[in-house]
Write a protein that holds these residues in place. Structure first.
Motif, PDB file in Angstrom:
ATOM      1  N   ARG A 232      -5.912  -1.577 -10.647  1.00 13.57           N
ATOM      2  CA  ARG A 232      -6.779  -0.566 -10.042  1.00 13.57           C
ATOM      3  C   ARG A 232      -6.262  -0.171  -8.661  1.00 13.57           C
ATOM      4  O   ARG A 232      -6.239   1.005  -8.291  1.00 13.57           O
ATOM      5  N   LEU A 233      -5.828  -1.179  -7.879  1.00 11.01           N
ATOM      6  CA  LEU A 233      -5.322  -0.910  -6.536  1.00 11.01           C
ATOM      7  C   LEU A 233      -4.035  -0.100  -6.583  1.00 11.01           C
ATOM      8  O   LEU A 233      -3.839   0.832  -5.795  1.00 11.01           O
ATOM      9  N   GLN A 234      -3.170  -0.446  -7.528  1.00 12.46           N
ATOM     10  CA  GLN A 234      -1.905   0.271  -7.617  1.00 12.46           C
ATOM     11  C   GLN A 234      -2.125   1.754  -7.896  1.00 12.46           C
ATOM     12  O   GLN A 234      -1.469   2.614  -7.297  1.00 12.46           O
ATOM     13  N   LYS A 235      -3.040   2.077  -8.807  1.00 12.30           N
ATOM     14  CA  LYS A 235      -3.323   3.486  -9.112  1.00 12.30           C
ATOM     15  C   LYS A 235      -3.825   4.218  -7.874  1.00 12.30           C
ATOM     16  O   LYS A 235      -3.431   5.351  -7.594  1.00 12.30           O
ATOM     17  N   ALA A 236      -4.688   3.571  -7.121  1.00 13.89           N
ATOM     18  CA  ALA A 236      -5.229   4.194  -5.915  1.00 13.89           C
ATOM     19  C   ALA A 236      -4.137   4.423  -4.866  1.00 13.89           C
ATOM     20  O   ALA A 236      -4.105   5.457  -4.189  1.00 13.89           O
ATOM     21  N   LEU A 237      -3.237   3.454  -4.768  1.00  8.91           N
ATOM     22  CA  LEU A 237      -2.154   3.566  -3.784  1.00  8.91           C
ATOM     23  C   LEU A 237      -1.190   4.691  -4.151  1.00  8.91           C
ATOM     24  O   LEU A 237      -0.771   5.470  -3.276  1.00  8.91           O
ATOM     25  N   VAL A 238      -0.820   4.763  -5.423  1.00  8.30           N
ATOM     26  CA  VAL A 238       0.091   5.816  -5.871  1.00  8.30           C
ATOM     27  C   VAL A 238      -0.553   7.183  -5.679  1.00  8.30           C
ATOM     28  O   VAL A 238       0.104   8.142  -5.244  1.00  8.30           O
ATOM     29  N   HIS A 239      -1.845   7.279  -5.988  1.00 11.38           N
ATOM     30  CA  HIS A 239      -2.560   8.541  -5.804  1.00 11.38           C
ATOM     31  C   HIS A 239      -2.563   8.960  -4.333  1.00 11.38           C
ATOM     32  O   HIS A 239      -2.548  10.155  -4.012  1.00 11.38           O
ATOM     33  N   LYS A 240      -2.557   7.981  -3.434  1.00 12.72           N
ATOM     34  CA  LYS A 240      -2.564   8.241  -1.992  1.00 12.72           C
ATOM     35  C   LYS A 240      -1.167   8.600  -1.478  1.00 12.72           C
ATOM     36  O   LYS A 240      -0.999   9.023  -0.335  1.00 12.72           O
ATOM     37  N   GLY A 241      -0.145   8.466  -2.331  1.00 13.97           N
ATOM     38  CA  GLY A 241       1.213   8.829  -1.940  1.00 13.97           C
ATOM     39  C   GLY A 241       2.080   7.672  -1.494  1.00 13.97           C
ATOM     40  O   GLY A 241       3.191   7.871  -0.992  1.00 13.97           O
ATOM     41  N   ALA A 242       1.603   6.426  -1.656  1.00 10.44           N
ATOM     42  CA  ALA A 242       2.380   5.261  -1.257  1.00 10.44           C
ATOM     43  C   ALA A 242       3.446   4.939  -2.305  1.00 10.44           C
ATOM     44  O   ALA A 242       3.313   5.307  -3.479  1.00 10.44           O
ATOM     45  N   THR A 243       4.501   4.257  -1.879  1.00  9.22           N
ATOM     46  CA  THR A 243       5.476   3.703  -2.821  1.00  9.22           C
ATOM     47  C   THR A 243       5.053   2.263  -3.114  1.00  9.22           C
ATOM     48  O   THR A 243       4.666   1.517  -2.207  1.00  9.22           O
ATOM     49  N   VAL A 244       5.116   1.883  -4.399  1.00  7.20           N
ATOM     50  CA  VAL A 244       4.592   0.576  -4.799  1.00  7.20           C
ATOM     51  C   VAL A 244       5.575  -0.115  -5.734  1.00  7.20           C
ATOM     52  O   VAL A 244       6.052   0.478  -6.702  1.00  7.20           O
ATOM     53  N   GLU A 245       5.889  -1.380  -5.398  1.00  4.70           N
ATOM     54  CA  GLU A 245       6.655  -2.245  -6.289  1.00  4.70           C
ATOM     55  C   GLU A 245       5.766  -3.413  -6.675  1.00  4.70           C
ATOM     56  O   GLU A 245       5.154  -4.039  -5.811  1.00  4.70           O
ATOM     57  N   GLN A 246       5.681  -3.700  -7.994  1.00  3.97           N
ATOM     58  CA  GLN A 246       4.773  -4.747  -8.463  1.00  3.97           C
ATOM     59  C   GLN A 246       5.540  -5.956  -8.971  1.00  3.97           C
ATOM     60  O   GLN A 246       6.568  -5.839  -9.636  1.00  3.97           O
ATOM     61  N   ASP A 247       5.026  -7.141  -8.608  1.00  6.15           N
ATOM     62  CA  ASP A 247       5.547  -8.405  -9.129  1.00  6.15           C
ATOM     63  C   ASP A 247       4.336  -9.270  -9.466  1.00  6.15           C
ATOM     64  O   ASP A 247       3.820  -9.999  -8.610  1.00  6.15           O
ATOM     65  N   GLY A 248       3.865  -9.169 -10.697  1.00  7.57           N
ATOM     66  CA  GLY A 248       2.657  -9.891 -11.092  1.00  7.57           C
ATOM     67  C   GLY A 248       1.449  -9.379 -10.335  1.00  7.57           C
ATOM     68  O   GLY A 248       1.140  -8.179 -10.362  1.00  7.57           O
ATOM     69  N   ALA A 249       0.753 -10.278  -9.640  1.00 15.93           N
ATOM     70  CA  ALA A 249      -0.436  -9.887  -8.883  1.00 15.93           C
ATOM     71  C   ALA A 249      -0.108  -9.450  -7.462  1.00 15.93           C
ATOM     72  O   ALA A 249      -1.010  -9.235  -6.656  1.00 15.93           O
ATOM     73  N   THR A 250       1.188  -9.283  -7.186  1.00 17.96           N
ATOM     74  CA  THR A 250       1.620  -8.922  -5.834  1.00 17.96           C
ATOM     75  C   THR A 250       2.219  -7.523  -5.831  1.00 17.96           C
ATOM     76  O   THR A 250       2.993  -7.163  -6.712  1.00 17.96           O
ATOM     77  N   LEU A 251       1.857  -6.743  -4.825  1.00 16.22           N
ATOM     78  CA  LEU A 251       2.414  -5.413  -4.621  1.00 16.22           C
ATOM     79  C   LEU A 251       3.136  -5.375  -3.275  1.00 16.22           C
ATOM     80  O   LEU A 251       2.677  -5.957  -2.296  1.00 16.22           O
ATOM     81  N   VAL A 252       4.252  -4.684  -3.245  1.00 16.33           N
ATOM     82  CA  VAL A 252       4.930  -4.382  -1.987  1.00 16.33           C
ATOM     83  C   VAL A 252       4.780  -2.881  -1.774  1.00 16.33           C
ATOM     84  O   VAL A 252       5.300  -2.083  -2.558  1.00 16.33           O
ATOM     85  N   VAL A 253       4.061  -2.520  -0.726  1.00 15.76           N
ATOM     86  CA  VAL A 253       3.629  -1.141  -0.527  1.00 15.76           C
ATOM     87  C   VAL A 253       4.332  -0.532   0.675  1.00 15.76           C
ATOM     88  O   VAL A 253       4.364  -1.129   1.762  1.00 15.76           O
ATOM     89  N   GLY A 254       4.881   0.650   0.495  1.00 18.95           N
ATOM     90  CA  GLY A 254       5.492   1.393   1.591  1.00 18.95           C
ATOM     91  C   GLY A 254       4.772   2.712   1.792  1.00 18.95           C
ATOM     92  O   GLY A 254       4.207   3.278   0.863  1.00 18.95           O
ATOM     93  N   GLY A 255       4.791   3.192   3.015  1.00 17.10           N
ATOM     94  CA  GLY A 255       4.188   4.490   3.300  1.00 17.10           C
ATOM     95  C   GLY A 255       2.778   4.437   3.831  1.00 17.10           C
ATOM     96  O   GLY A 255       2.233   5.466   4.251  1.00 17.10           O
ATOM     97  N   LEU A 256       2.147   3.283   3.802  1.00 12.46           N
ATOM     98  CA  LEU A 256       0.792   3.127   4.341  1.00 12.46           C
ATOM     99  C   LEU A 256       0.748   1.872   5.209  1.00 12.46           C
ATOM    100  O   LEU A 256       1.435   0.893   4.940  1.00 12.46           O
ATOM    101  N   SER A 257      -0.089   1.902   6.233  1.00 12.87           N
ATOM    102  CA  SER A 257      -0.257   0.722   7.081  1.00 12.87           C
ATOM    103  C   SER A 257      -1.192  -0.265   6.400  1.00 12.87           C
ATOM    104  O   SER A 257      -1.900   0.067   5.434  1.00 12.87           O
TER     105      SER A 257
END
Length: 299
Positions: A232-257
């Protein structure tokens, strides 16, 4: 303060330094970085009047080094730790420097104690280890109690305790309002010691900024996020324009503080188990900005 203005140095057809300008201000440790052959040592030698510039000039508190009335009282420098007569003791070497620069003899024992060489003060300098020679070189630089200090690779040969000591020494000198200019290849050490960085490559200025500004300008900041509702969080982040890399339950997010991610998670009812900003390193920033300057150019 050290001012370098339009400094250039040519050796035949080879240009070692080209149109280099920067200012080293008092009250801070300024690191001097660049690949091998970038022109760092040549620049330091020109500041100290050991090499004559082909163009431009270098000033220490508004005066060329060669015109200083009492140079050792104004500037202390460590360029070559082995520059000492091998048959002289550490104390005799410093006494010779003190006598030729009209410094009080008592200053010799003060700096020997300051650099931790009192116990070996009467031993021949030619038998010193590299680390002990470095300490003697630093004692020579400190002898005149100067306002401006230049150190070229001062931690060479020092053990971890010695490295921590020189780090504290340089920062202490800067806190006293002195100008401290230090060249080093140890990026991890510079990240802990320097307040400001001057980076050159192929004899030209690449960057002058604080350490944090240098890292921020050349590396990407990301945020590590863990959540049991990661999809759910990943979809929201991508919709917000962030870059997201997923590794299981962990996300590495770029573009947002981290603050923006936390607010977004709260707005979508997402539980967070970790929200950890990941800062770029000085090494990453340095490698990126000097990538095109590793091979020394000629002209």
């Amino acid at each position: 303060m050290i001012e370098v203005v339009g400094l250039g140095k040519r050796y035949g057809r080879t240009t070692a330094v080209r149109d280099l300008s920067f200012t080293v201000r008092p009250g801070r440790v300024t690191g001097f970085l660049g690949p091998n052959g970038a022109g760092k040592s040549t620049t330091m030698r020109m500041i100290l009047g050991l090499d004559r510039p082909s163009s431009g000039h270098a000033l220490i508190d508004g005066t060329p080094y060669r015109e200083l009335r009492h140079p050792l009282r104004k500037v202390g420098a460590l360029l070559d730790a082995r520059w000492v007569h091998p048959n002289r003791s550490a104390r005799d070497h410093l006494r010779w420097l003190a006598r030729t620069n009209r410094l009080p003899p008592g200053r010799v024992d003060e700096v020997l104690d300051q650099v931790g060489l009192t116990a070996v003060a009467r031993k021949r300098a030619g038998g010193f280890s590299l680390g002990m020679a470095q300490r003697l070189g630093i004692a020579s630089a400190l002898l005149g109690d100067p306002e401006v200090l230049l150190f070229d690779e001062p931690v060479n040969g020092l053990d971890p305790e010695g490295i921590a000591w020189i780090r504290g020494l340089m920062r202490g000198l800067a806190r006293q309002g002195r100008t401290v200019f230090v060249s080093s290849h140890l990026l991890s050490e510079m990240s802990q010691t320097a307040d400001e960085l001057i980076v050159i490559g192929q004899g030209k200025l690449i960057s002058q900024s604080t350490v944090s500004e240098f890292v921020a300008a050349a590396t990407e900041h990301t945020v590590r996020v863990r959540s049991p509702q990661v999809e759910r969080l990943q979809k929201a982040l991508v919709h917000k324009g962030a870059t997201v890399e997923q590794d299981g339950a962990t996300l590495v997010v770029g573009g947002l503080s981290s603050a923006e991610i936390g607010e977004l998670a709260a707005a979508h009812g997402v539980v967070l188990h970790e929200l950890n900003p990941q800062r770029g390193s000085l090494e990453e920033a340095y490698m990126r900005l000097t990538a095109g300057a590793v091979e020394f150019g000629t002209s």
